[in-house]
Design a protein around this motif. Structure first.
Motif, PDB file in Angstrom:
ATOM      1  N   LYS A   1       0.832  -1.207   0.000  1.00 28.34           N
ATOM      2  CA  LYS A   1       0.000   0.000   0.000  1.00 28.34           C
ATOM      3  C   LYS A   1       0.868   1.259   0.000  1.00 28.34           C
ATOM      4  O   LYS A   1       0.593   2.220  -0.729  1.00 28.34           O
ATOM      5  CB  LYS A   1      -0.918   0.004   1.224  1.00 28.34           C
ATOM      6  N   ARG A   2       1.916   1.268   0.842  1.00 30.77           N
ATOM      7  CA  ARG A   2       2.815   2.428   0.877  1.00 30.77           C
ATOM      8  C   ARG A   2       3.479   2.639  -0.477  1.00 30.77           C
ATOM      9  O   ARG A   2       3.639   3.776  -0.938  1.00 30.77           O
ATOM     10  CB  ARG A   2       3.882   2.247   1.957  1.00 30.77           C
ATOM     11  N   LEU A   3       3.865   1.544  -1.110  1.00 34.74           N
ATOM     12  CA  LEU A   3       4.534   1.627  -2.406  1.00 34.74           C
ATOM     13  C   LEU A   3       3.618   2.248  -3.457  1.00 34.74           C
ATOM     14  O   LEU A   3       4.044   3.123  -4.224  1.00 34.74           O
ATOM     15  CB  LEU A   3       4.973   0.223  -2.849  1.00 34.74           C
ATOM     16  N   VAL A   4       2.375   1.818  -3.493  1.00 33.77           N
ATOM     17  CA  VAL A   4       1.418   2.365  -4.462  1.00 33.77           C
ATOM     18  C   VAL A   4       1.195   3.853  -4.214  1.00 33.77           C
ATOM     19  O   VAL A   4       1.213   4.673  -5.153  1.00 33.77           O
ATOM     20  CB  VAL A   4       0.091   1.582  -4.411  1.00 33.77           C
ATOM     21  N   GLU A   5       0.992   4.229  -2.960  1.00 32.60           N
ATOM     22  CA  GLU A   5       0.780   5.641  -2.634  1.00 32.60           C
ATOM     23  C   GLU A   5       1.997   6.482  -3.014  1.00 32.60           C
ATOM     24  O   GLU A   5       1.855   7.624  -3.491  1.00 32.60           O
ATOM     25  CB  GLU A   5       0.466   5.814  -1.148  1.00 32.60           C
ATOM     26  N   PHE A   6       3.179   5.943  -2.809  1.00 35.63           N
ATOM     27  CA  PHE A   6       4.427   6.637  -3.148  1.00 35.63           C
ATOM     28  C   PHE A   6       4.466   6.955  -4.638  1.00 35.63           C
ATOM     29  O   PHE A   6       4.855   8.062  -5.043  1.00 35.63           O
ATOM     30  CB  PHE A   6       5.604   5.757  -2.736  1.00 35.63           C
ATOM     31  N   GLN A   7       4.047   6.022  -5.468  1.00 33.53           N
ATOM     32  CA  GLN A   7       4.044   6.249  -6.917  1.00 33.53           C
ATOM     33  C   GLN A   7       3.020   7.322  -7.298  1.00 33.53           C
ATOM     34  O   GLN A   7       3.309   8.229  -8.090  1.00 33.53           O
ATOM     35  CB  GLN A   7       3.721   4.952  -7.678  1.00 33.53           C
ATOM     36  N   ILE A   8       1.831   7.197  -6.745  1.00 34.66           N
ATOM     37  CA  ILE A   8       0.756   8.133  -7.090  1.00 34.66           C
ATOM     38  C   ILE A   8       1.108   9.551  -6.649  1.00 34.66           C
ATOM     39  O   ILE A   8       0.881  10.521  -7.382  1.00 34.66           O
ATOM     40  CB  ILE A   8      -0.565   7.681  -6.445  1.00 34.66           C
ATOM     41  N   ASN A   9       1.693   9.672  -5.479  1.00 30.66           N
ATOM     42  CA  ASN A   9       1.987  10.994  -4.921  1.00 30.66           C
ATOM     43  C   ASN A   9       3.126  11.707  -5.634  1.00 30.66           C
ATOM     44  O   ASN A   9       3.247  12.937  -5.520  1.00 30.66           O
ATOM     45  CB  ASN A   9       2.319  10.873  -3.433  1.00 30.66           C
ATOM     46  N   TYR A  10       3.969  10.971  -6.362  1.00 33.20           N
ATOM     47  CA  TYR A  10       5.147  11.598  -6.954  1.00 33.20           C
ATOM     48  C   TYR A  10       5.204  11.491  -8.472  1.00 33.20           C
ATOM     49  O   TYR A  10       6.278  11.495  -9.058  1.00 33.20           O
ATOM     50  CB  TYR A  10       6.415  11.031  -6.305  1.00 33.20           C
ATOM     51  N   GLY A  11       4.027  11.393  -9.117  1.00 31.29           N
ATOM     52  CA  GLY A  11       3.971  11.705 -10.538  1.00 31.29           C
ATOM     53  C   GLY A  11       4.079  10.576 -11.529  1.00 31.29           C
ATOM     54  O   GLY A  11       4.180  10.830 -12.734  1.00 31.29           O
TER      55      GLY A  11
END
Length: 291
Positions: A27-37
């Motif tokens: 979940k953290r990994l997916v959010e990291f991608q979405i939040n940074y473009g």
């Protein structure tokens, strides 16, 4: 297929210390991608260590990513292998409603000739209406899918919409770009030459380093698509050492070491892979600390 333009990332599968799937890390990994473009996510590709996951674990990974993403980014699903009938059956038995395309790696180990490769992907293209991204990675499969075969498939099947080209051969990528149908997309599968492929007419990248450094790598790719060459190459050279590091001991060993440093997930991998050496982890740690 504007969904495939720009930066896609081939997500890893995070593991706990007992080698079980780390759902919270995913979940953290997916959010990291979405939040940074990042522009889109590739689920259960080869970087996800899909070959070591059970059917139940694959369903868990898919469900976690779909729920966490919540429709924010396009999703691509990896379904491939060296048994054509098995790949076709998996596609036909999978719920693909949440996915914009299938990424299918060319058959490994068998080393079919070009006609065999064509017939393999023909069977896949004919079993579904879902768009297909061919994946050519001869360094891992043992057999190159020639530009002629890729272009033949692109011309013959409307749902063969792109190739993830990871032969590491810029001339071959340019050959495909030169001779492809107008709307067919050439996507780099090699982070180090993604920018030159884009500047030659490619459509973007399916990246590994992009999930560790999503903000700057996505920016690099966008600059390339906008033709801002000097600015793009400045950023490329800033990132270049990290690309070397993450592949030094194999993939996804290196990128998991980077994600470990970034507190996204652990560096755990499953056999036959082993965790990054202390030396490599330290090199990656130092790069991040000084970045």
């Amino acid at each position: 297929m504007q969904e495939l333009l720009g930066t896609g990332v081939a997500l890893v599968t995070p593991f706990n210390s007992d080698k079980s799937v780390d759902v919270e890390g995913l979940k953290r990994l997916v959010e990291f991608q979405i939040n940074y473009g990042v522009n889109y996510l590739v689920v259960l590709g080869t970087t996800a260590e899909a070959a070591t996951l059970t059917a139940e674990e694959k369903e868990l990974v898919k469900a976690t990513i779909i729920k966490t993403n919540n429709g924010r980014l396009p999703l691509v699903i990896g379904i491939g292998g060296n048994n054509t009938l098995s790949v076709v059956a998996e596609i036909q038995n999978s719920d693909l409603s949440n996915f914009d395309a299938i990424l299918s790696v060319s058959p490994y180990y068998n080393k079919p000739n070009q006609e065999g490769l064509y017939q393999h992907f023909k069977a896949i293209a004919q079993c579904t209406k879902t768009p297909i991204i061919l994946y050519n990675v001869p360094g891992r499969t043992g057999q190159n899918v020639s530009p002629e075969t890729i272009i033949r498939l692109a011309n013959d099947f409307e749902n063969v919409v792109a190739v993830k080209e990871a032969a590491g051969n810029l001339v071959q990528a340019m050959n495909i770009i030169q001779n492809k149908p107008k709307d067919f997309m050439v996507i780099s599968g090699d982070d180090m030459i993604a920018l030159p492929i884009i500047l030659a007419g490619g459509s973007g990248v399916i990246s590994v380093i992009g999930q560790g450094l999503p903000k700057d790598f996505s920016k690099l790719i966008q600059l390339g698509l906008e033709g801002k060459n000097a600015e793009a190459f400045n950023l490329h050279y800033k990132l270049a050492n990290s690309i070397d590091y993450i592949f030094e001991e194999g993939n996804p060993v290196g990128i998991k070491a980077m994600l470990n440093k970034l507190n996204i997930c652990s560096a755990e991998v499953r056999l036959p892979l082993v965790k990054a050496s202390e030396e490599l982890q330290e090199k990656i740690n130092s790069f991040i600390d000084n970045y």
